[in-house]
Design a protein around this motif. Structure first.
Motif, PDB file in Angstrom:
ATOM      1  N   LEU A   4      35.154  33.482  38.184  1.00 47.50           N
ATOM      2  CA  LEU A   4      36.469  33.539  37.539  1.00 47.50           C
ATOM      3  C   LEU A   4      37.297  34.726  38.009  1.00 47.50           C
ATOM      4  O   LEU A   4      38.525  34.685  37.959  1.00 47.50           O
ATOM      5  CB  LEU A   4      36.312  33.575  36.018  1.00 47.50           C
ATOM      6  N   ASN A   5      36.662  35.812  38.451  1.00 50.64           N
ATOM      7  CA  ASN A   5      37.418  36.956  38.961  1.00 50.64           C
ATOM      8  C   ASN A   5      38.191  36.580  40.221  1.00 50.64           C
ATOM      9  O   ASN A   5      39.337  36.998  40.418  1.00 50.64           O
ATOM     10  CB  ASN A   5      36.485  38.131  39.263  1.00 50.64           C
TER      11      ASN A   5
ATOM     12  N   ARG B 140      41.071  34.380  39.227  1.00 48.90           N
ATOM     13  CA  ARG B 140      42.163  35.159  38.623  1.00 48.90           C
ATOM     14  C   ARG B 140      42.993  35.881  39.685  1.00 48.90           C
ATOM     15  O   ARG B 140      44.217  35.887  39.623  1.00 48.90           O
ATOM     16  CB  ARG B 140      41.585  36.182  37.643  1.00 48.90           C
ATOM     17  N   ARG B 141      42.319  36.477  40.664  1.00 50.28           N
ATOM     18  CA  ARG B 141      43.025  37.315  41.637  1.00 50.28           C
ATOM     19  C   ARG B 141      43.815  36.507  42.671  1.00 50.28           C
ATOM     20  O   ARG B 141      44.948  36.854  42.994  1.00 50.28           O
ATOM     21  CB  ARG B 141      42.030  38.232  42.366  1.00 50.28           C
TER      22      ARG B 141
ATOM     23  N   HIS C 231      47.063  35.401  38.614  1.00 52.31           N
ATOM     24  CA  HIS C 231      47.259  35.136  37.186  1.00 52.31           C
ATOM     25  C   HIS C 231      47.578  36.430  36.445  1.00 52.31           C
ATOM     26  O   HIS C 231      46.848  37.415  36.566  1.00 52.31           O
ATOM     27  CB  HIS C 231      45.987  34.522  36.577  1.00 52.31           C
TER      28      HIS C 231
ATOM     29  N   ILE D 222      44.632  36.541  31.561  1.00 49.89           N
ATOM     30  CA  ILE D 222      43.260  36.053  31.716  1.00 49.89           C
ATOM     31  C   ILE D 222      43.071  34.715  31.013  1.00 49.89           C
ATOM     32  O   ILE D 222      42.223  33.903  31.413  1.00 49.89           O
ATOM     33  CB  ILE D 222      42.242  37.087  31.160  1.00 49.89           C
TER      34      ILE D 222
ATOM     35  N   THR E 217      44.982  32.236  31.188  1.00 46.33           N
ATOM     36  CA  THR E 217      45.301  31.207  32.184  1.00 46.33           C
ATOM     37  C   THR E 217      44.075  30.911  33.031  1.00 46.33           C
ATOM     38  O   THR E 217      43.729  29.750  33.281  1.00 46.33           O
ATOM     39  CB  THR E 217      46.452  31.668  33.088  1.00 46.33           C
ATOM     40  N   THR E 218      43.388  31.956  33.463  1.00 46.52           N
ATOM     41  CA  THR E 218      42.193  31.792  34.283  1.00 46.52           C
ATOM     42  C   THR E 218      41.089  31.064  33.525  1.00 46.52           C
ATOM     43  O   THR E 218      40.357  30.250  34.099  1.00 46.52           O
ATOM     44  CB  THR E 218      41.670  33.166  34.747  1.00 46.52           C
TER      45      THR E 218
END
Length: 218
Positions: free
Chosen positions: A192-193, A196-197, A201, A204, A206-207
């Motif tokens: 998920l990191n 996100r990056r 986003h 968080i 949203t991710t």
């Protein structure tokens, strides 16, 4: 619908402020009622549709030639529409296969990696008309104002639009190409990191909408 969504967010903020005021004895009633919110806009903002890998390739194959680079950039970088349309050659580094977004929704500069297929497409554009001004231009040679015509043509000519109608699914928006990128990334990275990056986003939450995809096994 974007402006209606923004109004909903402003109303939510005001409602929270008044709730705080009531709790602290600064006001006596809540003037922001639930009926003031545009529920349809809120539902649309939470909707997450995306193309499968085969559908994405069919979509690209059906894109009008001038629109193809825009669609490819959306599918292979996950950038927002305005981030793509406002990209200038001054921000593109084909030697290192990256471009820099200086004006993002999150308000932070972001470096985006260019895939080999996108790099090849950008190199062809650069060779044909030079590296100055906006990267993506409409058929008339002007800056893009709207991508709807090209997007709808690709959905129709690929047969995806008719298939979705028969399945009772909503029509795909251009923004769903961003969801397609993030969904594919979640499935391939299981991280998920990274999800996100890469698309930048700001929230968080949203991710976290992609969390279930990171858990799928392939």
């Amino acid at each position: 619908s974007c402006s209606r969504i923004n109004v909903n967010r402003d109303l939510a903020l005001l409602r929270a402020v008044f709730n705080w005021g009531i709790e602290n004895g600064l006001c006596s009633r809540q003037p922001i009622k639930r009926g003031m919110f545009d529920r349809r806009a809120e539902e649309q903002s939470k909707r997450m549709e995306f193309l499968t890998d085969p559908e994405a390739e069919r979509y690209l194959a059906a894109c009008p030639p001038q629109f193809y680079p825009v669609a490819l950039a959306a599918l292979e970088t996950g950038c927002r529409r305005n981030e793509i349309l406002h990209l200038t050659w001054a921000d593109v580094d084909l030697n290192n296969n990256v471009f820099t977004l200086k004006d993002t929704k999150a308000g932070k500069q972001r470096t985006v990696f260019i895939t080999p297929r996108l790099a090849e497409t950008l190199a062809k554009i650069k060779e044909s008309r030079g590296a100055f001004g906006r990267v993506f231009l409409s058929r008339s040679g002007d800056a893009y104002k709207d991508v709807r015509r090209g997007h709808e043509a690709a959905l129709k000519d690929s047969g995806i639009e008719d298939e979705r109608k028969r399945a009772g699914k909503p029509s795909l928006r251009f923004h769903d190409l961003r969801h397609t990128f993030a969904s594919a990334l979640a499935k391939s990275s299981h991280d998920l990191n990274i999800v996100r990056r890469a698309p930048g986003h700001a929230d968080i939450a949203t991710t976290m909408r992609y969390a279930h995809l990171t858990e799928q096994q392939y």
